[in-house]
Design an enzyme around this catalytic site. Sequence first.
Site, PDB file in Angstrom:
ATOM      1  CE  LYS A 173      -6.081 -16.432   3.090  1.00 32.83           C
ATOM      2  NZ  LYS A 173      -6.722 -15.689   2.001  1.00 32.83           N
TER       3      LYS A 173
HETATM    4  C1  R5P Z   1      -7.833 -10.992   2.165  1.00 34.33           C
HETATM    5  O1  R5P Z   1      -8.261 -10.066   1.579  1.00 34.33           O
HETATM    6  C2  R5P Z   1      -7.963 -12.342   1.831  1.00 34.33           C
HETATM    7  O2  R5P Z   1      -7.994 -13.236   2.861  1.00 34.33           O
HETATM    8  C3  R5P Z   1      -7.222 -12.866   0.626  1.00 34.33           C
HETATM    9  O3  R5P Z   1      -8.042 -13.873   0.187  1.00 34.33           O
HETATM   10  C4  R5P Z   1      -5.848 -13.431   0.852  1.00 34.33           C
HETATM   11  O4  R5P Z   1      -4.965 -12.489   1.310  1.00 34.33           O
HETATM   12  C5  R5P Z   1      -5.308 -14.188  -0.359  1.00 34.33           C
HETATM   13  O5  R5P Z   1      -5.112 -13.379  -1.425  1.00 34.33           O
HETATM   14  P1  R5P Z   1      -3.661 -12.938  -1.904  1.00 34.33           P
HETATM   15  O6  R5P Z   1      -3.060 -14.158  -2.569  1.00 34.33           O
HETATM   16  O7  R5P Z   1      -3.905 -11.828  -2.856  1.00 34.33           O
HETATM   17  O8  R5P Z   1      -2.849 -12.543  -0.710  1.00 34.33           O
END
Ligand code: R5P
Length: 288
Positions: A173
């Site tokens: 990710k």
């Molecule tokens: C961190 O808190 C996480 O990995 C989140 O799942 C990630 O940042 C994705 O969430 P967002 O779309 O709010 O950035």
Amino acid sequence: MDWGLKNRLAKIIRPADDKAVMLAVDHGYFLGPTERLEVPRNTIRPLLRYCDSLMLTRGILRTCVDANFPVPVVLRVSGGTSIIGEDLSNEQITTSLKDAIRVNASALAMSIFVGGKYEHQTIVNLGKLVSEAEEYGIPVLAVTAVGKDMVRDSRYFSLACRIAAEQGAHIVKTYYCENFEEVVNSCPVPIIIAGGKKIPERDALALAYNAIKAGAVGVDMGRNIWQSDYPVPMIKSVRSIVHGHATVDQAYDMFKNLSKESSPQKISKLSASSKKPSELSKKQKKEK
Ligand code: R5P
């Protein structure tokens, strides 16, 4: 590929089109009760049926998600720091593999902090987690966390994603950036993108569209869905891009039409009264 690993991966990246809509609600692991995720059960419940998988910690899973609902779980297993702590990159593995199996996780997730003070520790931990998880056929999602002062360009993200893949991560990710194709092309495993901080809905849809066009297999989106005044219309519109080949205009029209038929999400009392992390401390924050 091991049958179990393949089967679990298929729950995250849908084989029908090789695309994924993952809903991220793990933010509390270092942010605490962040805006519009103060009462996770209320945030998660209406969105569950529209995501392919749900990314969260075991604590929120066990207390806020109905075990009867068949949503594949991507379990965050790293943590150990808070937004007001000394250094956010100082994460360790906090959840055992045994517990992950107990909650029937379809994948494990942990962050690596490439360029961070504790880079070494987090990358070594990723390698170890992959080795252990593979013994049980469980895939690992590596989250490339971004420090506040890091340059968010394709060179940096290519470095971070490639390092994650080299350690054996099965999915990575990261964040969308210009020349995102370079990041995708130099990473041999599927990439999904985080949404990042809340931006206007049309911009968030464009982000998802551009990432998919550049080769991402999907999104792991949080704030841009549940911090919208209209979370369900938003996730449905994101879905139309990821799984339905919708253009940005088509998805945004969908969002506007669905929003007209819904009531806006209410701001909880907790949210209205809660201190923002910036008011808690001016120390280093993880920018997302
Ligand atoms: C961190 O808190 C996480 O990995 C989140 O799942 C990630 O940042 C994705 O969430 P967002 O779309 O709010 O950035």
